[in-house]
Design a protein around this motif. Structure first.
Motif, short mmCIF file in Angstrom:
data_model
loop_
_atom_site.label_atom_id
_atom_site.label_comp_id
_atom_site.label_asym_id
_atom_site.label_seq_id
_atom_site.Cartn_x
_atom_site.Cartn_y
_atom_site.Cartn_z
N ALA A 174 0.84 -1.20 0.00
CA ALA A 174 0.00 0.00 0.00
C ALA A 174 0.87 1.26 0.00
O ALA A 174 0.54 2.24 -0.67
CB ALA A 174 -0.94 -0.01 1.20
N ALA A 175 2.00 1.22 0.72
CA ALA A 175 2.92 2.36 0.73
C ALA A 175 3.54 2.55 -0.66
O ALA A 175 3.68 3.68 -1.14
CB ALA A 175 4.00 2.17 1.79
N GLU A 176 3.89 1.45 -1.30
CA GLU A 176 4.43 1.53 -2.66
C GLU A 176 3.40 2.13 -3.61
O GLU A 176 3.72 3.00 -4.42
CB GLU A 176 4.86 0.14 -3.13
CG GLU A 176 5.45 0.13 -4.52
CD GLU A 176 5.90 -1.24 -4.99
OE1 GLU A 176 6.09 -1.38 -6.21
OE2 GLU A 176 6.04 -2.17 -4.15
N ASP A 177 2.15 1.66 -3.52
CA ASP A 177 1.08 2.22 -4.36
C ASP A 177 0.92 3.71 -4.11
O ASP A 177 0.76 4.50 -5.05
CB ASP A 177 -0.24 1.51 -4.10
CG ASP A 177 -0.29 0.09 -4.65
OD1 ASP A 177 0.58 -0.27 -5.48
OD2 ASP A 177 -1.19 -0.66 -4.23
N ALA A 178 0.94 4.12 -2.84
CA ALA A 178 0.79 5.54 -2.50
C ALA A 178 1.95 6.34 -3.09
O ALA A 178 1.74 7.41 -3.67
CB ALA A 178 0.72 5.72 -0.99
N ALA A 179 3.17 5.83 -2.95
CA ALA A 179 4.34 6.54 -3.48
C ALA A 179 4.27 6.65 -5.00
O ALA A 179 4.62 7.69 -5.57
CB ALA A 179 5.62 5.83 -3.05
N ARG A 180 3.83 5.60 -5.65
CA ARG A 180 3.70 5.63 -7.12
C ARG A 180 2.70 6.69 -7.57
O ARG A 180 2.80 7.22 -8.66
CB ARG A 180 3.29 4.27 -7.65
CG ARG A 180 4.40 3.24 -7.61
CD ARG A 180 3.94 1.91 -8.23
NE ARG A 180 4.93 0.88 -8.07
CZ ARG A 180 6.02 0.76 -8.82
NH1 ARG A 180 6.22 1.61 -9.81
NH2 ARG A 180 6.89 -0.22 -8.60
N GLY A 181 1.74 7.01 -6.72
CA GLY A 181 0.75 8.02 -7.04
C GLY A 181 1.21 9.45 -6.82
O GLY A 181 0.48 10.39 -7.13
N LEU A 182 2.40 9.60 -6.29
CA LEU A 182 2.94 10.94 -6.04
C LEU A 182 3.81 11.36 -7.21
O LEU A 182 4.69 10.61 -7.65
CB LEU A 182 3.74 10.96 -4.73
CG LEU A 182 2.95 10.60 -3.48
CD1 LEU A 182 3.86 10.53 -2.27
CD2 LEU A 182 1.81 11.59 -3.26
N ASP A 183 3.60 12.55 -7.69
CA ASP A 183 4.30 13.05 -8.86
C ASP A 183 5.81 13.08 -8.66
O ASP A 183 6.29 13.66 -7.68
CB ASP A 183 3.78 14.45 -9.21
CG ASP A 183 4.27 14.93 -10.56
OD1 ASP A 183 4.32 14.12 -11.51
OD2 ASP A 183 4.63 16.12 -10.65
#
Length: 174
Positions: free
Chosen positions: A113-122
């Motif tokens: 979930a942290a990886e997914d969140a980070a991937r969503g950050l520009d």
């Protein structure tokens, strides 16, 4: 039953108290999250306030996992790097899963979930974290795709005569 993850939740008194309780329970169970047992939620509160202040300034983002009863069961703080030459990666801090949920795969779920969140950050291309040596944490993070990229021997003093390595881990997102 899986945890339900929320990125950037509203900070309420229940969430605050849930994180404090989680942090104390993880610490008192021997978790390597910045404190050594015994520790109380009140002793942890100033550190949580620092995280909340960074959130208010837009430098840190919170990921929280709730269990089926709606209790805070996991957290991770994603902290943006403010150095102008390093804004392409972020730090992952205070990665915790409640001891009652250990062994259920929730740690892997939290990191995913942290990886997914980070991937969503520009513009974010990697996640960096550090962990305390001597507990097998580097093996766990390694099994989740992180690579050990550095180690500072004896950098963490848990107690007099009990120094641990500070292990630096990196997860490229590319």
């Amino acid at each position: 039953m899986a945890l339900t993850f929320t990125f950037d939740p509203a900070v309420t008194p229940d969430l605050r108290d849930g994180i404090l309780g989680l942090w104390a329970d993880v610490s008192n169970a021997g978790g390597a999250v910045g404190f050594v047992p015994p520790v109380t939620p009140e002793a942890i509160r100033p550190e949580l306030v620092k995280h909340f202040a960074a959130m208010a300034e837009g430098r840190t983002r919170l990921l929280v996992g709730h269990d089926e009863q709606g209790k805070v069961a996991a957290t991770a703080f994603l902290t943006l790097n403010t150095h102008r030459l390093m804004t392409h990666w972020l730090w992952l801090y205070t990665v915790m899963v409640h001891p009652r949920h250990q062994g259920k795969g929730y740690g892997r779920d939290l990191l995913a979930a942290a990886e997914d969140a980070a991937r969503g950050l520009d513009g974010i291309e990697a996640i960096r974290l550090t962990c305390r040596g001597g507990l097998g944490l580097e093996r766990f993070y390694g099994s989740c795709g992180y690579k050990e990229v550095g180690r500072i021997p004896g950098a963490i003093r848990v107690a007099p005569g009990d120094d641990r390595d500070d292990v630096i881990m990196l997860l490229p997102l590319g």
